[in-house]
Design a protein around this motif. Structure first.
Motif, PDB file in Angstrom:
ATOM      1  N   ILE A 341       7.779   3.279  -0.196  1.00 33.48           N
ATOM      2  CA  ILE A 341       7.093   2.797   0.999  1.00 33.48           C
ATOM      3  C   ILE A 341       7.350   1.302   1.135  1.00 33.48           C
ATOM      4  CG2 ILE A 341       4.907   2.384  -0.228  1.00 33.48           C
ATOM      5  CD1 ILE A 341       3.470   3.340   2.344  1.00 33.48           C
ATOM      6  N   LEU A 342       7.500   0.832   2.360  1.00 38.09           N
ATOM      7  CA  LEU A 342       7.803  -0.571   2.611  1.00 38.09           C
ATOM      8  C   LEU A 342       6.529  -1.371   2.848  1.00 38.09           C
ATOM      9  CD1 LEU A 342      10.828  -0.054   5.047  1.00 38.09           C
ATOM     10  CD2 LEU A 342      10.900  -0.494   2.579  1.00 38.09           C
ATOM     11  N   ASP A 343       6.617  -2.684   2.661  1.00 39.44           N
ATOM     12  CA  ASP A 343       5.445  -3.551   2.808  1.00 39.44           C
ATOM     13  C   ASP A 343       4.854  -3.480   4.208  1.00 39.44           C
ATOM     14  OD1 ASP A 343       5.625  -4.378   0.198  1.00 39.44           O
ATOM     15  OD2 ASP A 343       6.728  -6.220   0.637  1.00 39.44           O
ATOM     16  N   HIS A 344       5.722  -3.437   5.226  1.00 36.57           N
ATOM     17  CA  HIS A 344       5.195  -3.412   6.597  1.00 36.57           C
ATOM     18  C   HIS A 344       4.504  -2.090   6.887  1.00 36.57           C
ATOM     19  CE1 HIS A 344       8.031  -0.747   8.746  1.00 36.57           C
ATOM     20  NE2 HIS A 344       8.942  -1.186   7.906  1.00 36.57           N
ATOM     21  N   GLU A 345       4.930  -1.019   6.214  1.00 33.05           N
ATOM     22  CA  GLU A 345       4.269   0.274   6.387  1.00 33.05           C
ATOM     23  C   GLU A 345       2.880   0.251   5.751  1.00 33.05           C
ATOM     24  OE1 GLU A 345       8.075   3.315   6.496  1.00 33.05           O
ATOM     25  OE2 GLU A 345       7.371   2.579   4.554  1.00 33.05           O
ATOM     26  N   ILE A 346       2.785  -0.396   4.603  1.00 35.31           N
ATOM     27  CA  ILE A 346       1.479  -0.551   3.950  1.00 35.31           C
ATOM     28  C   ILE A 346       0.557  -1.376   4.839  1.00 35.31           C
ATOM     29  CG2 ILE A 346       0.271  -1.471   1.934  1.00 35.31           C
ATOM     30  CD1 ILE A 346       2.798  -0.903   0.304  1.00 35.31           C
ATOM     31  N   ASP A 347       1.113  -2.452   5.423  1.00 36.84           N
ATOM     32  CA  ASP A 347       0.320  -3.299   6.326  1.00 36.84           C
ATOM     33  C   ASP A 347      -0.160  -2.505   7.546  1.00 36.84           C
ATOM     34  OD1 ASP A 347       0.744  -5.422   4.636  1.00 36.84           O
ATOM     35  OD2 ASP A 347       2.432  -6.234   5.794  1.00 36.84           O
ATOM     36  N   ASP A 348       0.615  -1.494   7.950  1.00 43.63           N
ATOM     37  CA  ASP A 348       0.243  -0.672   9.106  1.00 43.63           C
ATOM     38  C   ASP A 348      -0.719   0.453   8.734  1.00 43.63           C
ATOM     39  OD1 ASP A 348       1.814  -2.198  10.769  1.00 43.63           O
ATOM     40  OD2 ASP A 348       3.555  -0.872  10.653  1.00 43.63           O
ATOM     41  N   GLY A 349      -1.085   0.539   7.449  1.00 40.52           N
ATOM     42  CA  GLY A 349      -2.073   1.520   7.026  1.00 40.52           C
ATOM     43  C   GLY A 349      -1.527   2.774   6.393  1.00 40.52           C
ATOM     44  N   PHE A 350      -0.226   2.830   6.133  1.00 39.36           N
ATOM     45  CA  PHE A 350       0.344   4.030   5.523  1.00 39.36           C
ATOM     46  C   PHE A 350       0.210   3.977   4.006  1.00 39.36           C
ATOM     47  CE2 PHE A 350       2.382   4.054   9.664  1.00 39.36           C
ATOM     48  CZ  PHE A 350       2.360   5.415   9.993  1.00 39.36           C
ATOM     49  N   ILE A 351       0.100   5.145   3.395  1.00 37.17           N
ATOM     50  CA  ILE A 351       0.063   5.269   1.940  1.00 37.17           C
ATOM     51  C   ILE A 351       0.951   6.438   1.529  1.00 37.17           C
ATOM     52  CG2 ILE A 351      -2.301   4.364   1.774  1.00 37.17           C
ATOM     53  CD1 ILE A 351      -3.202   7.297   1.280  1.00 37.17           C
ATOM     54  N   LEU A 352       1.299   6.496   0.263  1.00 36.09           N
ATOM     55  CA  LEU A 352       1.956   7.663  -0.305  1.00 36.09           C
ATOM     56  C   LEU A 352       0.881   8.492  -0.992  1.00 36.09           C
ATOM     57  CD1 LEU A 352       5.226   6.143  -1.817  1.00 36.09           C
ATOM     58  CD2 LEU A 352       4.872   7.158   0.439  1.00 36.09           C
ATOM     59  N   ALA A 353       0.673   9.700  -0.491  1.00 32.59           N
ATOM     60  CA  ALA A 353      -0.433  10.526  -0.983  1.00 32.59           C
ATOM     61  C   ALA A 353      -0.278  10.890  -2.450  1.00 32.59           C
ATOM     62  CB  ALA A 353      -0.537  11.795  -0.138  1.00 32.59           C
ATOM     63  N   CYS A 354       0.966  10.976  -2.938  1.00 30.95           N
ATOM     64  CA  CYS A 354       1.197  11.439  -4.307  1.00 30.95           C
ATOM     65  C   CYS A 354       0.771  10.433  -5.357  1.00 30.95           C
ATOM     66  CB  CYS A 354       2.665  11.801  -4.507  1.00 30.95           C
ATOM     67  SG  CYS A 354       3.780  10.379  -4.580  1.00 30.95           S
ATOM     68  N   CYS A 355       0.699   9.164  -5.000  1.00 34.15           N
ATOM     69  CA  CYS A 355       0.401   8.139  -6.007  1.00 34.15           C
ATOM     70  C   CYS A 355      -0.744   7.235  -5.558  1.00 34.15           C
ATOM     71  CB  CYS A 355       1.645   7.308  -6.307  1.00 34.15           C
ATOM     72  SG  CYS A 355       2.390   6.523  -4.855  1.00 34.15           S
ATOM     73  N   SER A 356      -1.573   7.734  -4.653  1.00 35.36           N
ATOM     74  CA  SER A 356      -2.727   6.968  -4.164  1.00 35.36           C
ATOM     75  C   SER A 356      -4.025   7.634  -4.612  1.00 35.36           C
ATOM     76  CB  SER A 356      -2.704   6.852  -2.640  1.00 35.36           C
ATOM     77  OG  SER A 356      -1.601   6.105  -2.199  1.00 35.36           O
ATOM     78  N   LYS A 357      -4.896   6.829  -5.210  1.00 32.54           N
ATOM     79  CA  LYS A 357      -6.213   7.310  -5.625  1.00 32.54           C
ATOM     80  C   LYS A 357      -7.281   6.536  -4.859  1.00 32.54           C
ATOM     81  CE  LYS A 357      -4.564   8.506 -10.253  1.00 32.54           C
ATOM     82  NZ  LYS A 357      -4.721   8.300 -11.719  1.00 32.54           N
ATOM     83  N   PRO A 358      -8.308   7.211  -4.353  1.00 35.49           N
ATOM     84  CA  PRO A 358      -9.304   6.537  -3.509  1.00 35.49           C
ATOM     85  C   PRO A 358     -10.168   5.559  -4.289  1.00 35.49           C
ATOM     86  CG  PRO A 358      -9.945   8.809  -3.929  1.00 35.49           C
ATOM     87  CD  PRO A 358      -8.560   8.659  -4.470  1.00 35.49           C
ATOM     88  N   LEU A 359     -10.419   4.403  -3.665  1.00 35.19           N
ATOM     89  CA  LEU A 359     -11.381   3.439  -4.189  1.00 35.19           C
ATOM     90  C   LEU A 359     -12.674   3.489  -3.397  1.00 35.19           C
ATOM     91  CD1 LEU A 359      -8.986   0.386  -4.728  1.00 35.19           C
ATOM     92  CD2 LEU A 359      -9.846   1.961  -6.471  1.00 35.19           C
ATOM     93  N   SER A 360     -12.617   4.227  -2.283  1.00 32.17           N
ATOM     94  CA  SER A 360     -13.798   4.393  -1.432  1.00 32.17           C
ATOM     95  C   SER A 360     -13.598   5.672  -0.624  1.00 32.17           C
ATOM     96  CB  SER A 360     -13.971   3.200  -0.499  1.00 32.17           C
ATOM     97  OG  SER A 360     -12.908   3.154   0.452  1.00 32.17           O
ATOM     98  N   ALA A 361     -14.573   6.014   0.202  1.00 35.47           N
ATOM     99  CA  ALA A 361     -14.409   7.152   1.089  1.00 35.47           C
ATOM    100  C   ALA A 361     -13.215   6.911   2.012  1.00 35.47           C
ATOM    101  CB  ALA A 361     -15.665   7.363   1.913  1.00 35.47           C
ATOM    102  N   LEU A 362     -12.427   7.971   2.293  1.00 34.94           N
ATOM    103  CA  LEU A 362     -11.188   7.834   3.058  1.00 34.94           C
ATOM    104  C   LEU A 362     -11.181   8.734   4.276  1.00 34.94           C
ATOM    105  CD1 LEU A 362      -8.490   7.999   0.200  1.00 34.94           C
ATOM    106  CD2 LEU A 362      -9.409   5.943   1.279  1.00 34.94           C
ATOM    107  N   GLU A 363     -10.448   8.269   5.288  1.00 36.69           N
ATOM    108  CA  GLU A 363     -10.056   9.149   6.384  1.00 36.69           C
ATOM    109  C   GLU A 363      -8.528   9.095   6.470  1.00 36.69           C
ATOM    110  OE1 GLU A 363     -10.371   9.767  11.240  1.00 36.69           O
ATOM    111  OE2 GLU A 363     -11.816   8.453  10.213  1.00 36.69           O
ATOM    112  N   ILE A 364      -7.901  10.267   6.393  1.00 33.68           N
ATOM    113  CA  ILE A 364      -6.450  10.376   6.346  1.00 33.68           C
ATOM    114  C   ILE A 364      -5.965  11.219   7.514  1.00 33.68           C
ATOM    115  CG2 ILE A 364      -4.481  11.195   4.979  1.00 33.68           C
ATOM    116  CD1 ILE A 364      -5.878   8.858   3.678  1.00 33.68           C
ATOM    117  N   GLU A 365      -4.893  10.769   8.169  1.00 32.89           N
ATOM    118  CA  GLU A 365      -4.287  11.572   9.227  1.00 32.89           C
ATOM    119  C   GLU A 365      -3.380  12.609   8.589  1.00 32.89           C
ATOM    120  OE1 GLU A 365      -2.314   9.217  12.144  1.00 32.89           O
ATOM    121  OE2 GLU A 365      -4.162   8.503  13.077  1.00 32.89           O
ATOM    122  N   ALA A 366      -3.925  13.778   8.328  1.00 33.96           N
ATOM    123  CA  ALA A 366      -3.161  14.880   7.728  1.00 33.96           C
ATOM    124  C   ALA A 366      -3.870  16.187   8.031  1.00 33.96           C
ATOM    125  CB  ALA A 366      -3.009  14.688   6.237  1.00 33.96           C
TER     126      ALA A 366
END
Length: 366
Positions: A341-366
């Motif tokens: 994933i690229l830095d600008h994608e992270i800045d736009d709110g994207f994550i990689l689901a396979c290596c992301s663990k929640p630190l708070s309640a989440l809403e995901i477009e999926a």
């Protein structure tokens, strides 16, 4: 008859994006024993923008359900109306064997990408050395084809290793490029002779003695290496022993790093090394599926999605391929990726689901 109505100028077409696309097979070619090249065009007439050396993930519609497989592009972005992957069917391969049996001109498959940072464009240099074995030649071929089209005078050493002469992938094209690119130096090495054709070149395995014969000035070059993991480990060890500046060494691998799992519900450690309990579960809302789920401590967003019946496509599952990229609408995550994933994608709110663990309640477009 060729459908000339398909022809459009590049500026009349949109570029292929890095999310789901549908591709149509327009060509299948034999390259070597158990090696084929599959060429695709975009189903919605987009053009392909990527870096030579990057990869795509294909979603193969097998009888047992969708199968995600990641393949390096062997084509060059200097020819943007089609892309190609060159794949070798190993004895135990499932996805590649399915492609051999089912992909014919006119077939459609879904694809994700492009992704990856294994490209000469990410590491510009005056002189290059490409070292490959087997189907690891594919990203090297992508980069060399780009150089032939756009900078044919570039100083490039190209070393390829194979078991037998007939297993050298792209051999005829490489020899043709060797006659046209004044700065290209080709070096082939095989392990054993063949009854099918004679061989008068180098034999054996690449080592500290043979490398200087194939590339005498290898210490002055930016080196790219791709092949089976044992091959890459051997090349890396050889270069380190030779005192090579390893900041100029780059290798492509789809092998997952070894990670020690932390059993739930423990996801942290105190200073004395003892496990510290954390909150048992974190709520995740998958908005497009209208599903509310609970993420057990230590689990990733992808694991929670699967447990809840929400489908998020994934291939490598260690943050490299980028297939599982999703939009995070709300909340915070801890993401440990490997370049998918690229830095600008992270800045736009994207994550990689396979290596992301929640630190708070989440809403995901999926």
């Amino acid at each position: 008859m060729t459908d000339l109505g398909l022809y459009r100028h590049l500026d009349e077409m949109a570029p292929w994006n890095d999310r789901l696309q549908v591709l149509e097979v327009i060509g299948v070619a034999d390259e070597a024993p158990d090696v084929k090249t599959f060429t695709f065009r975009s189903d919605n007439q987009t053009w392909f923008r990527y870096k030579p050396g990057q990869f795509v993930t294909l979603e193969l519609p097998t009888a047992d359900g969708p199968l995600m497989r990641t393949y390096t592009l062997s084509s060059s972005p200097s020819r943007p109306f089609s892309i190609a992957v060159t794949v070798k069917a190993q004895a135990g391969s499932i996805g590649t064997r399915w492609m051999f049996d089912h992909l014919t001109p006119g077939t459609h498959v879904k694809a994700y990408g492009p992704a990856g940072d294994f490209s000469l464009h990410s590491h510009p240099a005056a002189k290059y050395l490409f070292i490959s074995a087997g189907s690891g030649v594919t990203p090297m071929m992508s980069m060399l084809r780009w150089l032939n089209d756009c900078a044919p005078w570039t100083d490039v050493g190209f070393v390829n290793c194979a078991r037998r002469p007939e297993e050298i992938i792209f051999r005829k094209e490489l020899e043709l490029l060797g006659s046209r690119m004044p700065g290209l130096s080709l070096g082939f090495m095989i392990e054993e002779r063949s009854s099918r054709e004679g061989w008068f070149g180098h034999m054996g395995r690449i080592d500290a003695i043979r490398l200087p014969l194939l590339a005498p000035d290898f210490r002055e070059r930016e080196i790219f290496c791709c092949g089976p993991d044992p091959f890459m480990r051997a090349v890396r060890g050889m270069l380190e022993a030779a005192g090579f500046d390893m900041t100029k060494y780059h290798q492509e691998s789809f092998a997952a790093p070894v990670v020690e799992e932390i059993p739930a519900p423990f996801a942290a450690q105190a200073r004395d090394g003892t496990a510290v309990p954390v909150e048992a579960a974190t709520p995740i809302r998958f908005s497009l599926s209208d599903v509310d789920a609970e993420c057990v401590a230590g689990q990733t967003v992808l694991q929670t999605a699967r447990a809840s019946g929400v489908r998020i496509p994934a291939a490598c599952e260690f943050g490299l391929c980028g297939t599982c990229k999703v939009k995070k609408v709300a909340g915070a995550v801890e993401m440990s990726h490997n370049g998918g994933i690229l830095d600008h994608e992270i800045d736009d709110g994207f994550i990689l689901a396979c290596c992301s663990k929640p630190l708070s309640a989440l809403e995901i477009e999926a």
